[in-house]
Design an enzyme around this catalytic site. Structure first.
Site, PDB file in Angstrom:
ATOM      1  N   LYS A 149       0.856  -1.183   0.000  1.00 56.54           N
ATOM      2  CA  LYS A 149       0.000   0.000   0.000  1.00 56.54           C
ATOM      3  C   LYS A 149       0.896   1.239   0.000  1.00 56.54           C
ATOM      4  O   LYS A 149       1.783   1.370   0.839  1.00 56.54           O
ATOM      5  CB  LYS A 149      -0.899   0.002   1.240  1.00 56.54           C
ATOM      6  CG  LYS A 149      -1.889   1.143   1.253  1.00 56.54           C
ATOM      7  CD  LYS A 149      -2.814   1.076   2.444  1.00 56.54           C
ATOM      8  CE  LYS A 149      -2.215   1.685   3.680  1.00 56.54           C
ATOM      9  NZ  LYS A 149      -1.979   3.126   3.637  1.00 56.54           N
ATOM     10  N   ASP A 206      -3.334   4.452  -1.751  1.00 59.37           N
ATOM     11  CA  ASP A 206      -4.199   4.924  -0.654  1.00 59.37           C
ATOM     12  C   ASP A 206      -4.040   6.437  -0.493  1.00 59.37           C
ATOM     13  O   ASP A 206      -3.364   6.904   0.416  1.00 59.37           O
ATOM     14  CB  ASP A 206      -3.791   4.173   0.628  1.00 59.37           C
ATOM     15  CG  ASP A 206      -4.555   4.620   1.860  1.00 59.37           C
ATOM     16  OD1 ASP A 206      -5.668   5.153   1.719  1.00 59.37           O
ATOM     17  OD2 ASP A 206      -4.029   4.435   2.978  1.00 59.37           O
ATOM     18  N   LEU A 207      -4.679   7.186  -1.411  1.00 59.29           N
ATOM     19  CA  LEU A 207      -4.561   8.653  -1.338  1.00 59.29           C
ATOM     20  C   LEU A 207      -5.871   9.282  -0.879  1.00 59.29           C
ATOM     21  O   LEU A 207      -5.964  10.491  -0.747  1.00 59.29           O
ATOM     22  CB  LEU A 207      -4.096   9.217  -2.684  1.00 59.29           C
ATOM     23  CG  LEU A 207      -2.735   8.687  -3.162  1.00 59.29           C
ATOM     24  CD1 LEU A 207      -2.356   9.295  -4.508  1.00 59.29           C
ATOM     25  CD2 LEU A 207      -1.636   8.963  -2.142  1.00 59.29           C
ATOM     26  N   LYS A 208      -6.891   8.474  -0.657  1.00 65.56           N
ATOM     27  CA  LYS A 208      -8.169   8.939  -0.086  1.00 65.56           C
ATOM     28  C   LYS A 208      -8.661  10.229  -0.725  1.00 65.56           C
ATOM     29  O   LYS A 208      -8.801  11.256  -0.053  1.00 65.56           O
ATOM     30  CB  LYS A 208      -8.033   9.123   1.435  1.00 65.56           C
ATOM     31  CG  LYS A 208      -7.560   7.881   2.165  1.00 65.56           C
ATOM     32  CD  LYS A 208      -7.548   8.118   3.675  1.00 65.56           C
ATOM     33  CE  LYS A 208      -7.048   6.934   4.454  1.00 65.56           C
ATOM     34  NZ  LYS A 208      -5.603   6.688   4.336  1.00 65.56           N
ATOM     35  N   HIS A 219     -10.783  13.211  -1.935  1.00 63.30           N
ATOM     36  CA  HIS A 219     -11.969  13.874  -1.385  1.00 63.30           C
ATOM     37  C   HIS A 219     -11.967  15.290  -1.944  1.00 63.30           C
ATOM     38  O   HIS A 219     -11.291  16.181  -1.431  1.00 63.30           O
ATOM     39  CB  HIS A 219     -11.890  13.887   0.159  1.00 63.30           C
ATOM     40  CG  HIS A 219     -13.135  14.374   0.821  1.00 63.30           C
ATOM     41  ND1 HIS A 219     -13.311  14.354   2.187  1.00 63.30           N
ATOM     42  CD2 HIS A 219     -14.285  14.898   0.309  1.00 63.30           C
ATOM     43  CE1 HIS A 219     -14.511  14.841   2.490  1.00 63.30           C
ATOM     44  NE2 HIS A 219     -15.104  15.176   1.359  1.00 63.30           N
ATOM     45  N   ASP A 220     -12.730  15.488  -3.051  1.00 64.92           N
ATOM     46  CA  ASP A 220     -12.716  16.793  -3.720  1.00 64.92           C
ATOM     47  C   ASP A 220     -14.016  16.885  -4.509  1.00 64.92           C
ATOM     48  O   ASP A 220     -14.905  16.041  -4.342  1.00 64.92           O
ATOM     49  CB  ASP A 220     -11.469  16.866  -4.629  1.00 64.92           C
ATOM     50  CG  ASP A 220     -10.982  18.294  -4.858  1.00 64.92           C
ATOM     51  OD1 ASP A 220     -11.840  19.176  -5.108  1.00 64.92           O
ATOM     52  OD2 ASP A 220      -9.762  18.523  -4.800  1.00 64.92           O
ATOM     53  N   ILE A 221     -14.151  17.865  -5.395  1.00 65.42           N
ATOM     54  CA  ILE A 221     -15.374  17.946  -6.202  1.00 65.42           C
ATOM     55  C   ILE A 221     -15.413  16.751  -7.165  1.00 65.42           C
ATOM     56  O   ILE A 221     -14.368  16.185  -7.500  1.00 65.42           O
ATOM     57  CB  ILE A 221     -15.473  19.292  -6.964  1.00 65.42           C
ATOM     58  CG1 ILE A 221     -14.300  19.468  -7.920  1.00 65.42           C
ATOM     59  CG2 ILE A 221     -15.573  20.460  -5.980  1.00 65.42           C
ATOM     60  CD1 ILE A 221     -14.455  20.662  -8.853  1.00 65.42           C
ATOM     61  N   THR A 249     -10.079   4.502  11.096  1.00 67.29           N
ATOM     62  CA  THR A 249      -9.937   3.653  12.291  1.00 67.29           C
ATOM     63  C   THR A 249      -9.299   4.424  13.447  1.00 67.29           C
ATOM     64  O   THR A 249      -9.273   3.943  14.576  1.00 67.29           O
ATOM     65  CB  THR A 249      -9.114   2.381  11.978  1.00 67.29           C
ATOM     66  OG1 THR A 249      -8.038   2.737  11.115  1.00 67.29           O
ATOM     67  CG2 THR A 249      -9.954   1.326  11.324  1.00 67.29           C
ATOM     68  N   ARG A 260      -3.590  -5.039  15.073  1.00 65.19           N
ATOM     69  CA  ARG A 260      -2.547  -5.131  16.104  1.00 65.19           C
ATOM     70  C   ARG A 260      -2.677  -6.480  16.797  1.00 65.19           C
ATOM     71  O   ARG A 260      -3.787  -7.015  16.897  1.00 65.19           O
ATOM     72  CB  ARG A 260      -2.715  -4.027  17.169  1.00 65.19           C
ATOM     73  CG  ARG A 260      -2.510  -2.598  16.662  1.00 65.19           C
ATOM     74  CD  ARG A 260      -1.048  -2.337  16.299  1.00 65.19           C
ATOM     75  NE  ARG A 260      -0.811  -0.945  15.919  1.00 65.19           N
ATOM     76  CZ  ARG A 260      -1.001  -0.459  14.684  1.00 65.19           C
ATOM     77  NH1 ARG A 260      -1.439  -1.240  13.711  1.00 65.19           N
ATOM     78  NH2 ARG A 260      -0.728   0.811  14.434  1.00 65.19           N
ATOM     79  N   GLN A 272      -4.221   4.398  16.302  1.00 68.53           N
ATOM     80  CA  GLN A 272      -5.412   3.636  15.927  1.00 68.53           C
ATOM     81  C   GLN A 272      -6.328   3.469  17.141  1.00 68.53           C
ATOM     82  O   GLN A 272      -5.850   3.403  18.267  1.00 68.53           O
ATOM     83  CB  GLN A 272      -5.021   2.251  15.390  1.00 68.53           C
ATOM     84  CG  GLN A 272      -4.162   2.284  14.147  1.00 68.53           C
ATOM     85  CD  GLN A 272      -4.940   2.647  12.894  1.00 68.53           C
ATOM     86  OE1 GLN A 272      -6.090   3.068  12.956  1.00 68.53           O
ATOM     87  NE2 GLN A 272      -4.304   2.493  11.749  1.00 68.53           N
ATOM     88  N   GLY A 281       0.695  -1.827   8.795  1.00 68.86           N
ATOM     89  CA  GLY A 281       1.843  -0.944   8.613  1.00 68.86           C
ATOM     90  C   GLY A 281       2.881  -1.162   9.683  1.00 68.86           C
ATOM     91  O   GLY A 281       3.686  -2.102   9.615  1.00 68.86           O
ATOM     92  N   ARG A 282       2.847  -0.311  10.712  1.00 72.29           N
ATOM     93  CA  ARG A 282       3.909  -0.285  11.729  1.00 72.29           C
ATOM     94  C   ARG A 282       4.231  -1.629  12.379  1.00 72.29           C
ATOM     95  O   ARG A 282       5.417  -1.899  12.628  1.00 72.29           O
ATOM     96  CB  ARG A 282       3.581   0.805  12.761  1.00 72.29           C
ATOM     97  CG  ARG A 282       3.763   2.207  12.172  1.00 72.29           C
ATOM     98  CD  ARG A 282       3.059   3.277  12.960  1.00 72.29           C
ATOM     99  NE  ARG A 282       1.604   3.165  12.858  1.00 72.29           N
ATOM    100  CZ  ARG A 282       0.747   4.030  13.385  1.00 72.29           C
ATOM    101  NH1 ARG A 282       1.206   5.069  14.060  1.00 72.29           N
ATOM    102  NH2 ARG A 282      -0.552   3.876  13.222  1.00 72.29           N
TER     103      ARG A 282
HETATM  104  O1  C5P Z   1       0.807   1.441  10.945  1.00 77.76           O
HETATM  105  P1  C5P Z   1      -0.622   0.988  10.837  1.00 77.76           P
HETATM  106  O2  C5P Z   1      -0.771  -0.507  10.791  1.00 77.76           O
HETATM  107  O3  C5P Z   1      -1.528   1.670  11.839  1.00 77.76           O
HETATM  108  O4  C5P Z   1      -1.036   1.509   9.390  1.00 77.76           O
HETATM  109  C1  C5P Z   1      -2.329   1.536   8.907  1.00 77.76           C
HETATM  110  C2  C5P Z   1      -2.313   2.101   7.510  1.00 77.76           C
HETATM  111  O5  C5P Z   1      -3.651   2.109   7.030  1.00 77.76           O
HETATM  112  C3  C5P Z   1      -1.791   3.534   7.412  1.00 77.76           C
HETATM  113  O6  C5P Z   1      -1.076   3.621   6.188  1.00 77.76           O
HETATM  114  C4  C5P Z   1      -3.045   4.374   7.327  1.00 77.76           C
HETATM  115  O7  C5P Z   1      -2.862   5.528   6.549  1.00 77.76           O
HETATM  116  C5  C5P Z   1      -4.010   3.422   6.638  1.00 77.76           C
HETATM  117  N1  C5P Z   1      -5.426   3.640   6.866  1.00 77.76           N
HETATM  118  C6  C5P Z   1      -6.008   3.644   8.128  1.00 77.76           C
HETATM  119  N2  C5P Z   1      -7.343   3.870   8.272  1.00 77.76           N
HETATM  120  C7  C5P Z   1      -8.115   4.065   7.194  1.00 77.76           C
HETATM  121  C8  C5P Z   1      -7.547   4.041   5.917  1.00 77.76           C
HETATM  122  C9  C5P Z   1      -6.198   3.810   5.791  1.00 77.76           C
HETATM  123  O8  C5P Z   1      -5.323   3.423   9.113  1.00 77.76           O
HETATM  124  N3  C5P Z   1      -9.425   4.224   7.346  1.00 77.76           N
END
Ligand code: C5P
Length: 229
Positions: free
Chosen positions: A37, A63-65, A67-69, A121, A175, A184, A204-205
């Site tokens: 991602k 994953d650039l989400k 949100h615009d017109i 989240t 997690r 989160q 991610g992390r």
């Molecule tokens: O590090 P972690 O596991 O929290 O990463 C979650 C990833 O999911 C991040 O890149 C975050 O931008 C993305 N994300 C999110 N919640 C959303 C959409 C995307 O946490 N609703």
């Protein structure tokens, strides 16, 4: 479903500062995960060149989400389709007209799934309210022709019930063990995510900051398999 199938449902969030570090992790995890991602941090730093490089070996969720017109979002979706990513997302909060235009634009790219973010989240909204809002936005997305939504594991069951089993759910906020939840709020472990019916897990992390990212990815896959029992 076997281990290989689970790896195809795992998306590692490459939230790293530059291409060198992102590609190093890609090489380490190459055989261990099916998707990467690319989010705001990496895309702003490295742009489409890096996405193209990742696409040579893996599937990519951009994953650039958006949100615009409606017109601007539809054009951004066209650009994502031309780039060749397999998944891209918009904010459901952008409203029905925006979602419909995004969906029309995406229909020219049958290999790309268009997904809407319901409630982040990390949002502090109480769980019950988050579920109601997530289901409402998921229905809006489904009616506009989108393939699915990003939501927390806690909302997957209600969303599938309302929108149908084939409506895709992508769940961040994963997690396990004693991991820090960081920013989160509505988290769950990989086994529970699979149990609840999540189609794709975004992690991610817990993987990218692990001392041994490969071990962390393999552990996530093992837990996903437990969720099938
Ligand atoms: O590090 P972690 O596991 O929290 O990463 C979650 C990833 O999911 C991040 O890149 C975050 O931008 C993305 N994300 C999110 N919640 C959303 C959409 C995307 O946490 N609703």
């Amino acid at each position: 479903m076997n281990e290989g199938d689970m790896r195809q449902r795992l998306m590692v969030a490459l939230d790293m500062p530059d291409a060198r570090q992102a590609l190093h992790l890609r090489d380490q995890l190459a055989e261990h995960v099916g998707w990467f991602k690319v989010g705001l941090r990496l895309f702003v730093a490295e742009g489409t060149a890096l996405v193209r490089e990742l696409l040579e070996s893996h599937k990519v969720f951009l994953d650039l989400k958006f949100h615009d017109i409606p017109n601007t979002v539809a054009q951004a979706i066209e650009s994502a389709g031309a780039l060749g990513v397999q998944m891209v997302n918009v904010h459901a909060a952008g409203g029905s007209e925006m979602l419909k235009r995004a969906s029309e634009a995406a229909s020219a790219f049958p290999d790309m799934q268009l997904i809407a973010v319901t409630v982040l989240t990390s949002d502090n909204m109480p769980a019950q309210q988050a579920k109601l809002v997530a289901v409402e936005r998921a229905l809006l997305a489904r009616d506009a022709g989108l393939h699915g939504v990003v939501c927390s594991v806690h909302e997957v069951e209600s969303i599938k019930k309302a929108c149908g089993d084939s409506f895709v759910t992508v769940t961040p906020g994963i997690r396990w063990g004693r991991q820090d939840v960081q920013d989160q709020k509505r988290v769950a472990d990989p086994a529970m995510a699979v149990q609840q019916g999540s189609d794709y897990l975004v992690i991610g992390r817990p993987i990218i900051q692990a001392a041994m990212p490969v071990d962390a990815a393999d552990e996530a896959v093992r837990m996903m398999l437990q969720g099938l029992d």
